[in-house]
Design an enzyme around this catalytic site. Structure first.
Site, PDB file in Angstrom:
ATOM      1  CE1 TYR A 143      -3.833   2.295   0.668  1.00 43.55           C
ATOM      2  CE2 TYR A 143      -2.542   3.255   2.545  1.00 43.55           C
ATOM      3  CZ  TYR A 143      -3.769   3.255   1.728  1.00 43.55           C
ATOM      4  OH  TYR A 143      -4.705   4.298   1.715  1.00 43.55           O
ATOM      5  CB  VAL A 186     -12.808   5.034  13.867  1.00 47.31           C
ATOM      6  CG1 VAL A 186     -14.188   5.683  14.045  1.00 47.31           C
ATOM      7  CG2 VAL A 186     -11.805   6.026  14.085  1.00 47.31           C
ATOM      8  CG  ASN A 188     -11.574  -3.060  14.403  1.00 48.96           C
ATOM      9  OD1 ASN A 188     -12.378  -3.625  13.784  1.00 48.96           O
ATOM     10  ND2 ASN A 188     -10.380  -3.776  15.010  1.00 48.96           N
TER      11      ASN A 188
END
Ligand code: NAD
Ligand code: UDP
Length: 312
Positions: A143, A186, A188
């Site tokens: 990523y 957030v 989770n």
């Protein structure tokens, strides 16, 4: 304006679709539905200004558009690590294909890059001039390095072909339409708290992030696209929180009796992250308006409804 939004059925993309459609513009939403949902853009299906295309950006496509908002790429660690080779392909080939389209039709091109280009930063807070500290071989590299080469491609298209580019470095953003199971912190914490489960702090919870509410973020994105500055430019909320503070904030808004428990810290997890946003203030007249405690409210309400719907 004819807008192409790649990744338009995802979290940020669908909020951008809403803003552009509400402004009366034409929108083509392109997505392969890896992490996006038709439900996110359901309101616009059938609207004369709106088109939906199932397509993977790793393949070229021919369209006539004025602006390309290139967001297609999984953003949460569990999703981008699910098939890391595909993630790297999406970042490189996807950006290459969409820049090729921009060049062919003379469209302005905005890249949704990321604070992850700074890696595990040794400079804090992070200005755009910081070149980053990224592990090239770790589990986040697909990523991080993918976004770095995507930025490089933008600047080479600009230098070689005079393609009009805008490069935006997005810092952690939250709000309605995040996926309940995307593993981001957030989502989770909110989902755990709503289910009455302990909140999972990875490591000691002293690592920091700076959380931007989605409406603020989309406003910054639109200003960047409409303005004449090309970036790279940080868009994020400079208020920094430890992950433990975030857990306490979420817990206190949902159920103050819940426990916080520790889990192992994932490999290469950045220790600290906070954007310097002087450039955005000066060049775009932008700064975030919505504090974390305030933005969590509509986010929690949205997750509450989403979980209730799932349970039906
Ligand atoms: P998301 O996962 O909700 O959205 C990404 C969208 O792209 C999804 O709809 C997905 O189905 C689509 N997609 C993925 N691969 C594709 C492909 N090969 N072809 C076509 N579509 C594809 O994530 P998001 O949070 O909305 O992030 C959007 C963009 O913003 C991403 O590029 C991400 O890297 C960037 N970003 C987001 C954040 C954040 O905090 N949300 C932070 C930094 C950068
Ligand atoms: N994190 C956590 N508990 C969770 C999920 C994440 O403590 O249940 C931590 C994670 O280790 C990281 C931070 O929260 O330090 C932000 O994680 P996220 O995946 O949301 O974003 P990123 O690491 O990509 O900034």
């Amino acid at each position: 304006m004819r807008n192409l939004i790649t990744g338009g059925a995802g979290f940020l993309g669908s909020h951008l679709v809403d803003r552009l459609m509400q402004a009366g513009e034409e929108v083509i939403c392109l997505d392969n539905y890896f992490t996006g949902r038709k439900a996110n853009i359901r309101n616009w299906i059938g609207h004369p200004n709106f088109e939906l295309i199932r397509h993977d950006v790793t393949e070229p496509i021919k369209l006539e558009v004025d602006r390309i908002w290139h967001l297609a790429c999984p953003a949460s660690p569990i999703h981008y690590q699910f098939n890391p080779i595909k993630t790297a392909k999406t970042s490189f080939l996807g950006t290459y294909n969409m820049l090729g389209l921009a060049r062919r039709v003379g469209a302005r091109f905005l890249l949704a890059s990321t604070s992850e280009v700074y890696g595990d930063p040794e400079v804090h807070p992070q200005p755009e001039s910081y070149r980053g500290c990224v592990n090239t071989t770790g589990i986040r590299s697909c990523y991080d390095e993918g976004k770095r080469i995507a930025e490089t491609l933008c600047f080479d298209y600009q230098r070689m072909h005079e393609t009009e580019i805008r490069v935006m470095r997005i810092f952690n953003t939250y709000g309605p339409r995040m996926l309940p199971d995307d593993g981001r912190v957030v989502s989770n914490f909110i989902v755990q708290a709503l289910r009455g489960k302990p909140l999972t702090l990875y490591g000691d919870g002293n690592q920091t992030r700076s959380f931007c509410y989605v409406d603020d973020l989309v406003e910054g994105m639109i200003r960047l696209m409409n303005g004449d500055k090309i970036g790279p430019i940080n868009i994020g909320n400079p208020n920094e929180f430890t992950i433990r503070q975030l857990a306490e904030l979420v817990r206190d808004q949902i159920n103050p009796n819940l426990e916080l428990i520790n889990k192992p810290l994932p490999q290469d997890d950045p220790l600290q992250r906070q954007p310097m946003i002087e450039l955005a203030r000066q060049e775009l007249g932008w700064e975030p308006k919505i504090p974390l405690a305030e933005g969590l409210q509509p986010t929690i309400d949205w997750f509450r409804k989403a979980l209730a719907k799932k349970a039906e």
